[in-house]
Design a protein around this motif. Structure first.
Motif, PDB file in Angstrom:
ATOM      1  N   ALA A 164       3.061  23.266  44.154  1.00  2.47           N
ATOM      2  CA  ALA A 164       2.312  23.318  45.414  1.00  2.47           C
ATOM      3  C   ALA A 164       1.121  22.362  45.389  1.00  2.47           C
ATOM      4  O   ALA A 164       0.763  21.772  46.410  1.00  2.47           O
ATOM      5  CB  ALA A 164       1.846  24.742  45.684  1.00  2.47           C
ATOM      6  N   GLU A 165       0.529  22.188  44.220  1.00  2.70           N
ATOM      7  CA  GLU A 165      -0.628  21.303  44.080  1.00  2.70           C
ATOM      8  C   GLU A 165      -0.275  19.842  44.376  1.00  2.70           C
ATOM      9  O   GLU A 165      -1.068  19.118  44.969  1.00  2.70           O
ATOM     10  CB  GLU A 165      -1.164  21.431  42.654  1.00  2.70           C
ATOM     11  N   ILE A 166       0.915  19.407  43.975  1.00  2.00           N
ATOM     12  CA  ILE A 166       1.277  18.009  44.167  1.00  2.00           C
ATOM     13  C   ILE A 166       2.195  17.793  45.359  1.00  2.00           C
ATOM     14  O   ILE A 166       2.543  16.646  45.654  1.00  2.00           O
ATOM     15  CB  ILE A 166       1.927  17.419  42.898  1.00  2.00           C
ATOM     16  N   ALA A 167       2.577  18.867  46.041  1.00  2.00           N
ATOM     17  CA  ALA A 167       3.479  18.748  47.190  1.00  2.00           C
ATOM     18  C   ALA A 167       2.772  18.084  48.361  1.00  2.00           C
ATOM     19  O   ALA A 167       1.547  18.181  48.513  1.00  2.00           O
ATOM     20  CB  ALA A 167       3.985  20.127  47.597  1.00  2.00           C
TER      21      ALA A 167
ATOM     22  N   ALA B  63       1.196  27.666  52.393  1.00  3.07           N
ATOM     23  CA  ALA B  63      -0.047  27.984  53.107  1.00  3.07           C
ATOM     24  C   ALA B  63      -0.887  28.993  52.329  1.00  3.07           C
ATOM     25  O   ALA B  63      -2.119  28.877  52.280  1.00  3.07           O
ATOM     26  CB  ALA B  63       0.282  28.526  54.495  1.00  3.07           C
ATOM     27  N   LEU B  64      -0.239  29.969  51.696  1.00  5.00           N
ATOM     28  CA  LEU B  64      -0.990  30.960  50.912  1.00  5.00           C
ATOM     29  C   LEU B  64      -1.601  30.344  49.659  1.00  5.00           C
ATOM     30  O   LEU B  64      -2.728  30.674  49.290  1.00  5.00           O
ATOM     31  CB  LEU B  64      -0.080  32.119  50.516  1.00  5.00           C
ATOM     32  N   LEU B  65      -0.877  29.452  49.020  1.00  2.00           N
ATOM     33  CA  LEU B  65      -1.383  28.849  47.783  1.00  2.00           C
ATOM     34  C   LEU B  65      -2.469  27.819  48.044  1.00  2.00           C
ATOM     35  O   LEU B  65      -3.289  27.542  47.177  1.00  2.00           O
ATOM     36  CB  LEU B  65      -0.241  28.210  47.000  1.00  2.00           C
ATOM     37  N   ARG B  66      -2.466  27.242  49.232  1.00  2.30           N
ATOM     38  CA  ARG B  66      -3.478  26.235  49.563  1.00  2.30           C
ATOM     39  C   ARG B  66      -4.608  26.794  50.422  1.00  2.30           C
ATOM     40  O   ARG B  66      -5.469  26.054  50.843  1.00  2.30           O
ATOM     41  CB  ARG B  66      -2.826  25.068  50.305  1.00  2.30           C
ATOM     42  N   LYS B  67      -4.571  28.090  50.690  1.00  2.00           N
ATOM     43  CA  LYS B  67      -5.588  28.682  51.542  1.00  2.00           C
ATOM     44  C   LYS B  67      -6.955  28.565  50.882  1.00  2.00           C
ATOM     45  O   LYS B  67      -7.122  28.969  49.740  1.00  2.00           O
ATOM     46  CB  LYS B  67      -5.283  30.161  51.799  1.00  2.00           C
TER      47      LYS B  67
END
Length: 185
Positions: free
Chosen positions: A35-38, A160-164
């Motif tokens: 998720a960090e690099i997506a 969206a939850l991981l980048r909130k």
């Protein structure tokens, strides 16, 4: 499994992983890294810009997770096993032999790391938190992985939850201070 749509927080993501994976913490860490690099669509891979030369996504994930598995006793035992297996191929030159053994140890560590990442990705796909497909020039090749590289896609709700962002605490006269004024003048 379409449970990813009813997840409302990071705890919900972890609860889904507990059901789908034997190693939910490792799988969650892999999910966080992907998720960090997506990009904005949740797509990561097949290459990651790492310094000057691009790196395959699975190799990058493996290198990011490698410090987690660094244990000197286990590495020394692996080095001893590799040296015993290579004893017929060693030349007697201590420097060259040490380099050969170290390269073989590193190759084995990377292979195990790639297998662990692939297993975690399979758990994440099974849990419905992400999907994967392959990109490359040989799409209809008899060898499934022939010339193709993995692309991982995190589901939009999970992304969206991981980048909130963390909620901002309001500062100022309207903000309630739960500890009161300790040093009121």
């Amino acid at each position: 499994m379409e449970r990813a749509q009813e997840i409302t927080g990071v705890g919900g993501i972890y609860a889904v992983l507990v059901e789908a994976s034997n190693r939910p913490r490792y799988a969650f860490l892999v999910l966080q890294l992907v998720a960090e690099i997506a990009d904005g669509r949740g797509q990561a891979g097949p290459f990651v810009a790492q310094g000057v030369a691009p790196m395959l996504l699975r190799e990058w994930l493996c290198s990011q997770l490698l410090p987690m598995s660094e244990q000197t006793a286990r590495r020394a035992a692996l080095r001893a096993r590799v040296a015993a297996a290579l004893k017929d191929e060693l030349t007697g030159d201590a420097v060259r032999d040490a380099a050969r053994i170290e390269a073989a140890v590193e190759e084995q560590v990377q292979a195990v790391g790639r297998a662990n990442v692939s297993r975690a990705i399979s758990d994440l796909v099974r849990a419905g938190l992400m999907s994967r497909h392959y990109a490359g020039y040989a799409t209809n090749h008899k060898n499934r992985g022939g010339g193709r590289h993995a692309v991982y896609v995190v589901k939009p709700g999970v992304l969206a939850l991981l980048r909130k962002p963390a909620p901002l605490r309001r500062q100022g006269p309207g903000a309630a201070n739960p500890q009161g004024e300790l040093f009121a003048a």
